[in-house]
Design a protein around this motif. Structure first.
Motif, mmCIF file in Angstrom:
data_model
loop_
_atom_site.group_PDB
_atom_site.id
_atom_site.type_symbol
_atom_site.label_atom_id
_atom_site.label_comp_id
_atom_site.label_asym_id
_atom_site.label_seq_id
_atom_site.Cartn_x
_atom_site.Cartn_y
_atom_site.Cartn_z
ATOM 1 N N ASN A 161 33.688 -38.005 18.093
ATOM 2 C CA ASN A 161 32.680 -37.549 18.486
ATOM 3 C C ASN A 161 31.684 -38.784 18.593
ATOM 4 O O ASN A 161 31.204 -38.657 19.788
ATOM 5 C CB ASN A 161 31.968 -36.413 18.341
ATOM 6 C CG ASN A 161 31.013 -35.837 19.449
ATOM 7 O OD1 ASN A 161 31.486 -35.523 20.156
ATOM 8 N ND2 ASN A 161 30.480 -35.290 19.226
ATOM 9 N N GLU A 162 31.396 -38.943 16.972
ATOM 10 C CA GLU A 162 30.173 -39.987 17.134
ATOM 11 C C GLU A 162 30.482 -41.736 18.002
ATOM 12 O O GLU A 162 29.847 -42.313 18.522
ATOM 13 C CB GLU A 162 29.551 -39.887 16.017
ATOM 14 C CG GLU A 162 28.816 -38.775 15.075
ATOM 15 C CD GLU A 162 28.758 -39.241 14.012
ATOM 16 O OE1 GLU A 162 29.776 -40.150 13.291
ATOM 17 O OE2 GLU A 162 28.324 -37.919 13.012
ATOM 18 N N ASN A 163 31.574 -41.997 17.916
ATOM 19 C CA ASN A 163 31.657 -42.683 18.850
ATOM 20 C C ASN A 163 32.808 -42.914 20.051
ATOM 21 O O ASN A 163 33.274 -43.969 20.478
ATOM 22 C CB ASN A 163 33.216 -44.066 17.387
ATOM 23 C CG ASN A 163 31.902 -43.960 15.845
ATOM 24 O OD1 ASN A 163 31.755 -45.095 16.342
ATOM 25 N ND2 ASN A 163 32.385 -43.428 15.284
ATOM 26 N N GLY A 164 32.449 -41.245 20.675
ATOM 27 C CA GLY A 164 33.327 -41.769 21.904
ATOM 28 C C GLY A 164 34.372 -41.605 22.256
ATOM 29 O O GLY A 164 34.883 -42.159 23.232
ATOM 30 N N TRP A 165 35.095 -40.906 21.251
ATOM 31 C CA TRP A 165 36.626 -41.952 21.156
ATOM 32 C C TRP A 165 37.333 -40.627 22.073
ATOM 33 O O TRP A 165 37.105 -39.625 22.525
ATOM 34 C CB TRP A 165 37.373 -41.447 20.149
ATOM 35 C CG TRP A 165 37.241 -42.359 18.890
ATOM 36 C CD1 TRP A 165 36.785 -43.231 18.529
ATOM 37 C CD2 TRP A 165 37.702 -42.471 17.158
ATOM 38 N NE1 TRP A 165 36.744 -44.361 17.740
ATOM 39 C CE2 TRP A 165 37.509 -43.297 16.631
ATOM 40 C CE3 TRP A 165 38.462 -41.232 16.597
ATOM 41 C CZ2 TRP A 165 37.791 -44.214 15.614
ATOM 42 C CZ3 TRP A 165 39.120 -41.534 15.117
ATOM 43 C CH2 TRP A 165 38.210 -42.965 15.002
ATOM 44 N N SER A 166 38.986 -41.116 22.289
ATOM 45 C CA SER A 166 39.203 -40.794 23.118
ATOM 46 C C SER A 166 40.482 -39.753 22.263
ATOM 47 O O SER A 166 40.109 -39.725 21.229
ATOM 48 C CB SER A 166 40.511 -41.394 23.923
ATOM 49 O OG SER A 166 41.347 -42.572 24.042
ATOM 50 N N ILE A 167 41.458 -38.908 23.224
ATOM 51 C CA ILE A 167 41.848 -37.629 22.336
ATOM 52 C C ILE A 167 42.906 -38.962 21.196
ATOM 53 O O ILE A 167 43.374 -38.665 20.183
ATOM 54 C CB ILE A 167 43.320 -36.889 23.516
ATOM 55 C CG1 ILE A 167 42.233 -35.926 23.973
ATOM 56 C CG2 ILE A 167 44.175 -36.502 22.337
ATOM 57 C CD1 ILE A 167 42.479 -34.973 24.616
ATOM 58 N N GLY A 168 43.795 -39.894 22.062
ATOM 59 C CA GLY A 168 44.617 -41.342 21.357
ATOM 60 C C GLY A 168 44.183 -41.638 20.563
ATOM 61 O O GLY A 168 43.935 -41.916 19.785
ATOM 62 N N GLN A 169 42.472 -42.008 20.513
ATOM 63 C CA GLN A 169 41.691 -42.751 19.469
ATOM 64 C C GLN A 169 41.955 -42.070 18.263
ATOM 65 O O GLN A 169 41.276 -42.200 17.391
ATOM 66 C CB GLN A 169 41.121 -43.056 19.408
ATOM 67 C CG GLN A 169 40.328 -43.745 20.961
ATOM 68 C CD GLN A 169 39.119 -44.909 21.809
ATOM 69 O OE1 GLN A 169 39.149 -43.433 21.751
ATOM 70 N NE2 GLN A 169 38.682 -45.982 21.178
ATOM 71 N N LEU A 170 41.765 -40.026 18.521
ATOM 72 C CA LEU A 170 41.294 -39.994 17.294
ATOM 73 C C LEU A 170 42.858 -39.619 16.574
ATOM 74 O O LEU A 170 42.448 -39.317 15.390
ATOM 75 C CB LEU A 170 41.204 -38.085 18.257
ATOM 76 C CG LEU A 170 40.484 -36.830 17.528
ATOM 77 C CD1 LEU A 170 39.511 -37.273 16.720
ATOM 78 C CD2 LEU A 170 39.810 -35.909 17.802
ATOM 79 N N VAL A 171 43.818 -39.301 17.830
ATOM 80 C CA VAL A 171 45.025 -39.056 16.740
ATOM 81 C C VAL A 171 45.478 -40.753 15.952
ATOM 82 O O VAL A 171 45.688 -39.605 15.104
ATOM 83 C CB VAL A 171 46.156 -38.340 17.756
ATOM 84 C CG1 VAL A 171 47.711 -39.128 17.156
ATOM 85 C CG2 VAL A 171 45.932 -37.291 18.551
#
Length: 154
Positions: free
Chosen positions: A42-52
């Motif tokens: 969240n703090e780094n503005g990740w997409s779902i793919g990045q979060l995975v």
């Protein structure tokens, strides 16, 4: 000092009858790792793919889940048996007049900072009883200490 015991030892069997209490710690450890990943994402503005997938600074959800479940049965077995063995060890040492123990807490799979710090310290039996393991999968154990050093923790 009588320090030998086996898995079939009645004292270990009695302790294992209450096993499972630390499983909540395994769950909370996984939950904390997931919460950290979500906050970081969240703090780094990740997409779902990045979060995975994660990045070099933060494990992604895929890695957290794979690590959690890959060794979960071994982690549960090591944690529950270690807790039981250390409880019985402390009781036996105390019954035989051992007041202090030296902590051995630096296995090849257990190299986190609190364990490295505890390794080699002298603790009272009471402190060891209250701090039998540092975390799930901990390899902590103790041996009788008969020297004249003051305890590091009591």
């Amino acid at each position: 000092v009588d320090i030998d015991f086996e898995l079939t030892d009645p004292a270990v069997t009695q302790m294992l009858a209450t096993a499972g209490g630390d499983i909540k710690d395994i769950v909370s450890t996984t939950r904390s790792a997931l919460q950290e990943a979500l906050q970081y994402g969240n703090e780094n503005g990740w997409s779902i793919g990045q979060l995975v997938k994660g990045d070099e600074n933060q494990a992604g959800i895929q890695q957290i889940v794979e690590e959690t479940y890959k060794g979960r049965s071994t982690t549960i077995a090591r944690t529950e048996l270690g807790n039981a063995q250390n409880a019985v060890t402390a009781a036996r040492y105390q019954a035989n007049g051992v007041a202090l123990v030296e902590i051995l807490d630096k296995g090849d799979t257990d190299d986190d900072e609190p364990c490295k710090e505890a390794n080699g310290q002298i603790w009272t039996i009471a402190y060891f009883e209250e701090n039998r393991l540092e975390h799930p999968n901990c390899t902590r154990c103790a041996v009788p200490y008969f020297g004249d050093a003051s305890p590091d923790r009591s």
